[in-house]
Motif scaffolding. Structure first.
Motif, short mmCIF file in Angstrom:
data_model
loop_
_atom_site.label_atom_id
_atom_site.label_comp_id
_atom_site.label_asym_id
_atom_site.label_seq_id
_atom_site.Cartn_x
_atom_site.Cartn_y
_atom_site.Cartn_z
N SER A 246 3.88 1.90 6.93
CA SER A 246 3.23 1.57 8.20
C SER A 246 4.22 1.34 9.32
N GLY B 198 0.81 -1.21 0.00
CA GLY B 198 0.00 0.00 0.00
C GLY B 198 0.84 1.26 0.00
N PRO B 199 0.16 2.39 0.16
CA PRO B 199 0.87 3.67 0.09
C PRO B 199 1.80 3.91 1.27
N HIS B 200 1.40 3.45 2.45
CA HIS B 200 2.23 3.72 3.62
C HIS B 200 3.10 2.52 3.93
#
Lengths: 1010, 230
Positions: B94, B90-92
């Motif tokens: 995390s 995903g984008p992050h």
């Protein structure tokens, strides 16, 4: 009536003040356009209407200056001297297994509003729902959603919701209420339930019906009634009359060659509108399998259905029954076996219309449909069913299913019983589950005063309203996105309601409260699950139902008509008293925005323009041009409407296409306690609504009073300077000249100063089918939800500053060839317009700071917010008027002002814009980028056709908007663009738009033209 | 009244024409030079010291828990993806939740006072509020998955995190810096299985390898505005 495009007519196009002569018709935007008023000229000739760049309102100026002052003061601090603000990353303590930050989750649920159940799939970011879409698997939705579903996200985050239990206006708690109810319950049970009155909203939920049954069992003497101000359960009463049993019925519009709607808004207001619109549109292409269908609309008020009809007849609401009897008479003349006693006199209706229609219907047995509106009395609906039966349509285009539990009760009987019980003074406890009867109960019952007579008044309310003010206990209700439940749609499909967020405030659902009232408190999840496992399936079925959201459909019923009963009741249908300007008809409309008033505080819906009138933030007393002239009334004048000793003061709006001697007004406005957005908007038509005439009344007087209503309307905004925008033909004309739309505008070869862009890779384009658009506003609200589009408020709407990225232009077309300015029998065309993503964009050339540039990869016109300095030259240069400027920071002032809660509705994938920045439709570039990312991660270099659906296309029930790769000749959009009726809007300006339109084809009966 | 050549008398009432000292005559000639040089200096100063290279690089905020990447990654060799679980999806990237820390720390150093905040977070369910170190503007959207899965190593943007006691910013993360790579991604690429290997060195010519990887991994870094700004 020719398709020639005369050279002389080109002059007309360049003068925005003259009507648009096109396609053999004359098009008008509004009555001001017809009249050529100064106001209209002003709006049309200036890019931003007068006052748009000026601050007139002193309050606004003050707040503007204070905002400017604050930002100037902070500029010094914020820019370079202070280190950047500290931001935090807050992970989970224990991360739920499938939750990765930044990736959205999707869950299936259902939204039910007054008998209309639509299956949905909701997208959630970081544990909060942000976008609603239709559920492809749900037959009532098929992936589409209307403006009501799209806007309900904002209702979830409404800052005016009930936050905690209130007792006598003071904060309290659920345990405190639980304790008090336990005592009440014991005292009630001792009396067998006598002294308890429960008023609940309409519900199609089997779980809720089960809890009500439990309540009835525990307290058998309690008065439990349903009150739905806009429900129309006469449909079940009609089936009881016609078939001897209460049934739900739905229509199969795909099968019908000829559709007749009698005061029925099938494509707009019906509970199954999304499905009907889809099915209707599949038969709307000239090359549709089975041929193009034909829609005959017979109605008093202009509805979405009437707008797209091939033929329309204006009748009074009370003439629907006589019309059907006249039609039956004509049909029986043509050999259709109409049962005796149903046929009636044919005078008073256009003979040509009746006869042509009857002739056509008689040739379409089993392939036609007569749909009677559910607001008509049961006898009239039964009449429609009988005619369908005679034509062989039952079980072909009309499908029956067993009625949902609790359906079919007389709409007024229940609330009248409750009012009488309350007036009797013996009611110990009144429980109102949802709804707002103090505001919307029939005026003659004076329910607000009746409520005061109960000793204990409990209201379960999502947001405190007029009824909550009168209650002792106000209990917070969960929004449907926070609760467990179920629903049965009108075609019998059972679906689940599952929450996407745990209750933001301390709410309980109707199901949970009713179980508690019955003395058997239980969590909503357990109630629904137990019921499912007991009646519908196993554990694995439950899991599948949770995933799909939908469980199969109810079984079909094939009833037989009781012609004698229908004939008996039909013979009682007589002609109404003639109407005149002293004794008008009054029609109550369900608003397509605030519905029955419950969405008054929803800013997106308030600001959405009503489908035909394009009014925002208010309702109006609608009058036809003839009646208005006879009464000496004009737009924005105030009138008093009087009926039976009740009166209402309202502003006038002239509505072409309305029946004469009729005044129509939408209910749901004029609320006094609707929250920060909804209070004091419009005029409260419920004041006029008596229990004897819920939908239409006669003998109404309208008189002019002093005052002006400044009704905000969007119909003249962003006018397109009188050019050929809508291109339409009849079916016959299309067959003879298919490329009319494409070739209409003759122009010399288009040259450009610049070299054309290279179009390598995937290039995005869009096609909008004018044939399919019904003007439902679904795309507008979907776009608003997806792209964080702000709300500006009524004063700013009047100045033309509304921010919708896609708008639906509505044109009236005059069918009177002798007098083109006669708009008494108009047709309507809807044209959705968003940014065209021009390849030769006029806006890109003029930006001084290159804030709007062309992307090579995709061919979009990129809008870069952080570069924009607010010159507005781009908007000035755009011939389509699709650019929107943030004149103020709409998120900090006015009706769109944000709170901690309401900003949770934002889509995190799209930048939130502030003051001074231009914005416009981006073809949902965030969705395009997401699809490209997914494709690349999966190893594909190209995105498959259909993987990207912009928000507008996804919401559209008729699939009017198609998006895809125009470099791929096999993509859907390429095929649309290859059709002969494909044309570009203002293509002769050499803007090379990526969005093109498919010309409108109407299918009139050739005999009507003679 | 005075004859030319004579000095004015103190008791004379005629006006005194010039009170400015002679050097004032230089001002009109120096002023444009001063202003030009001064403005240029100020502009240069802001451009140089106000650019992200100076304002961003070196930012190393104190974190609520003194977590050392040097220890866990450099010494113990834990892969980036063990904790930063969303980086490939995903984008992050995390930041890890407390339960990932407790995977080891229920056993290793289970009563260390330095880990008290982590244990409390795990026990109470309250999150640890880490300070965000690497930041780009809110209107620019970045996706880790797109970069990590195409062979951009963690070290290209984050520096030698495996040698940092406290995480600090080593690259300006400005738009021009991003575009330097997007316009020529080859030199920043490495084989996909070496993405988290901070100490990786290419065997042959980096540029040649880069060009090969661009072909092989189908790297098509967006340079259009809408690639990142939406």
């Amino acid at each position: 009536m020719s398709q020639r495009h005369d050279e002389e007519k080109r002059d007309n196009e360049l003068d925005p003040l003259l009507p648009i002569q096109e396609n053999g018709k004359t098009y008008w935007r509004s009555l001001e356009h017809v009249a050529g008023t100064e106001e209209f000229k002003d709006i049309v000739t200036r890019e931003f209407p007068a006052g748009a760049s000026e601050l007139d309102d002193p309050v606004t100026r003050r707040s503007f200056l204070s905002l400017m002052g604050a930002s100037v003061a902070l500029a010094g601090l914020g820019s370079g001297c202070v280190s950047r603000p500290v931001e935090k990353i807050i992970p989970y303590s224990k991360r739920p297994e499938d939750l990765l930050p930044g990736l959205p989750q999707f869950y299936a649920t259902t939204m039910t509003v007054s008998g209309r159940s639509v299956g949905l799939v909701v997208e959630a970011h970081d544990g909060r729902p942000t976008k609603i879409e239709g559920n492809q698997l749900h037959p009532a939705s098929r992936g589409a959603s209307s403006s009501l579903e799209q806007a309900s996200i904002l209702s979830l985050y409404d800052p005016d919701r009930t936050v905690r239990v209130l007792h006598g206006g003071e904060e309290s708690t659920w345990p405190a209420f639980d304790k008090v109810w336990n005592e009440t319950f014991l005292s009630l049970r001792a009396k067998g339930g006598k002294g308890l009155v429960v008023v609940h909203e309409a519900s199609r939920s089997p779980a809720f019906a089960a809890q009500l049954a439990k309540l009835k069992q525990a307290l058998p003497q309690a008065t439990i009634v349903e009150w739905d101000p806009v429900g129309a359960p006469q449909a079940q009463a009609a089936t009881r009359l016609a078939f001897g049993q209460a049934l739900d019925f739905t229509y199969n519009l795909e099968k019908a060659d000829t559709l007749v709607t009698v005061d029925a808004d099938l494509l707009g207001g019906s509970p199954m509108a999304l499905r009907y619109a889809r099915d209707w549109s599949t038969r709307r292409a000239p090359d549709a399998p089975g041929g193009m269908n034909r829609l005959w609309a017979v109605e008093p008020v202009f509805t979405a259905t009437g707008g797209v009809a091939d033929h329309r007849l204006r009748i009074r609401a009370a003439e629907a029954g006589p019309f059907l009897r006249a039609l039956a008479a004509e049909l029986s003349k043509r050999g259709v076996a109409i049962p005796g006693g149903i046929a009636g006199p044919t005078d008073g209706f256009s003979p040509k219309f009746l006869q042509t229609l009857a002739k056509e219907l008689s040739t379409k047995r089993g392939r036609s449909l007569i749909a009677v509106g559910t607001t008509q009395p049961a006898e009239v609906q039964a009449l429609g069913l009988a005619i369908n039966d005679a034509l062989g349509n039952l079980n072909e285009t009309v499908r029956f299913a067993p009625a949902a539990p609790g359906a079919g009760a007389d709409p007024v009987e229940g609330i009248r019983k409750a009012a009488q019980a309350l007036q009797g003074g013996q009611v110990e406890s009144l429980v109102i589950l949802g709804g707002n009867p103090a505001y919307d109960a029939p005026a003659d019952l004076d329910f607000a005063a009746a409520i005061a007579k109960a000793k204990q008044k409990i209201h379960l309310a999502e947001a405190p309203n007029e009824t909550s003010l009168l209650a002792d206990w106000v209990l917070p209700e969960t929004h449907f996105l926070e609760e467990w439940g179920d629903a049965t749609s009108q075609d019998g499909t059972y679906s689940l309601v599952q929450p996407l967020i745990s209750p933001i405030w301390d709410g309980r659902s109707k199901i949970e409260l009713t179980a508690q009232l019955a003395g058997k408190p239980q969590k909503g999840y357990d109630i629904v699950r137990e019921l499912f496992l007991a009646e519908r399936g196993s554990e694995s079925d439950w899991r599948k139902a949770l995933h799909d959201g939908v469980v199969g459909m109810a079984e079909t019923v094939r009833p037989t008509l009781d012609s004698a009963a229908v004939a008996r009741s039909a013979s009682r249908i007589g002609r109404p008293q003639p109407a005149s300007t002293d004794s008008l008809d009054l029609i109550f409309l369900v608003d397509d925005k605030v519905f029955d008033g419950r969405y008054s505080n929803n800013a997106w819906l308030q600001e959405a323009p009503a489908a035909i009138t394009k009014l925002a933030w208010s309702n109006a007393a609608l009058l036809s041009p003839t009646t208005a002239k006879a009464l000496g009334l004009d737009n924005n004048q105030m009138v008093r409407i009087e009926k039976d000793g009740r009166s209402l003061e309202a502003g006038v709006w002239i509505q072409p296409g309305l029946a004469d001697d009729t005044v129509a007004i939408a209910v749901g406005y004029g609320r006094k306690h609707a929250g920060r957005v909804g209070t004091d908007r419009g005029f409260d038509a419920y004041k006029l609504r008596g229990s004897d005439a819920l939908w239409s009344a006669t003998g109404v007087k309208v008189s002019r009073i002093a005052g002006t209503a400044l009704l905000p309307t969007m119909q003249n905004h962003q006018s397109m300077e009188g050019r050929p925008l809508v291109r339409e033909q009849t079916q016959a004309e299309f067959a003879a000249n298919p490329t009319y739309a494409r070739d209409l505008v003759k122009h010399p070869p288009l040259l450009s100063l610049w070299k054309d862009h290279e179009h390598v890779g995937q290039q995005w384009g869009m096609s909008i089918d004018l044939n399919a658009c019904v003007g439902c506003n679904g795309c507008m609200i979907a776009c608003q939800a997806e792209n964080n589009i702000p709300v500006v408020g009524p004063e700013q709407v009047r100045m033309g500053r509304q921010m919708h990225w896609i708008r639906i232009d509505r044109y009236f077309a005059s069918t009177n060839t002798d007098d083109p300015s006669d708009l008494s029998e108009p047709q309507v065309v809807h044209q959705p317009v968003g940014c065209m993503q021009c390849q030769n964009a006029p806006c890109e050339n003029v930006c001084p700071v290159a804030a709007t540039v062309h992307s090579a990869d995709g061919g979009l016109n990129d809008m870069v917010y952080n570069r924009c300095i607010g010159t507005r030259y781009c908007s000035n240069n755009c011939p389509y008027k699709v650019r929107r400027f943030n004149f103020f920071d709409w998120h900090s002032v006015g009706e769109g002002k944000l709170t901690d809660v309401s900003q949770m509705a934002f889509n995190p994938d799209v930048t939130v814009r502030t003051r001074g920045v231009m914005e416009k439709c981006t073809y949902c570039v965030q969705r395009i980028n997401a699809a490209k990312r997914d494709a690349k991660l999966a190893g594909h270099q190209k995105v498959a056709d259909g993987a990207i659906t912009p928000a507008c296309a996804q919401a559209c029930p008729t699939d009017a908007i198609v998006f895809g790769d125009i470099n791929d000749p096999n993509s859907r959009v390429s095929k649309m663009k290859a059709l002969p009726r494909n044309y570009e809007l203002l293509g002769d300006l050499n803007t090379k738009p990526r969005t093109s339109y498919l010309g409108l084809i109407r299918n009139p009966n050739p005999e009507m033209a003679s | 009244m005075d004859s030319p050549g004579q000095q004015p008398d103190e008791r004379d009432d005629s006006p005194v024409p010039y009170v400015f000292p002679a050097w004032v005559n230089l001002i009109p000639r120096l002023l444009p030079v001063i202003l030009t040089v001064g403005t240029a200096t100020v502009v240069f100063a802001i451009w140089f010291w106000g650019s992200p290279k100076h304002t961003e690089v070196g930012y190393a905020p104190k974190q609520p828990v003194e977590y050392s990447h040097k220890l866990h990654v450099g010494e113990y060799g834990i892969d980036c993806r063990y904790c930063h679980i969303a980086v490939e999806k995903g984008p992050h990237a995390s930041v890890p939740s407390a339960d990932i820390c407790m995977n080891c720390h229920t056993v290793v150093k289970y009563d260390s006072p330095k880990l008290a905040a982590v244990r409390e977070s795990y026990r109470e369910g309250t999150p640890i509020e880490w300070i965000k170190v690497h930041k780009i503007a809110d209107y620019a959207y970045f996706s880790h998955a797109q970069h990590v899965n195409k062979g951009v190593g963690c070290v290209e943007c984050h520096g030698r995190v495996d040698q940092m006691e406290v995480v600090r910013v080593t690259e300006p993360l400005s738009m021009s810096w991003c575009l330097d790579c997007h316009r020529d991604p080859g030199p920043s690429l490495r084989p996909k299985d070496q993405v988290t290997n901070m100490g990786w060195e290419p065997e042959g010519d980096r540029a040649e390898l880069g060009a090969k990887l661009v072909e092989e991994y189908h790297v098509n870094a967006p340079t259009d505005c809408s690639g990142c700004h939406r």
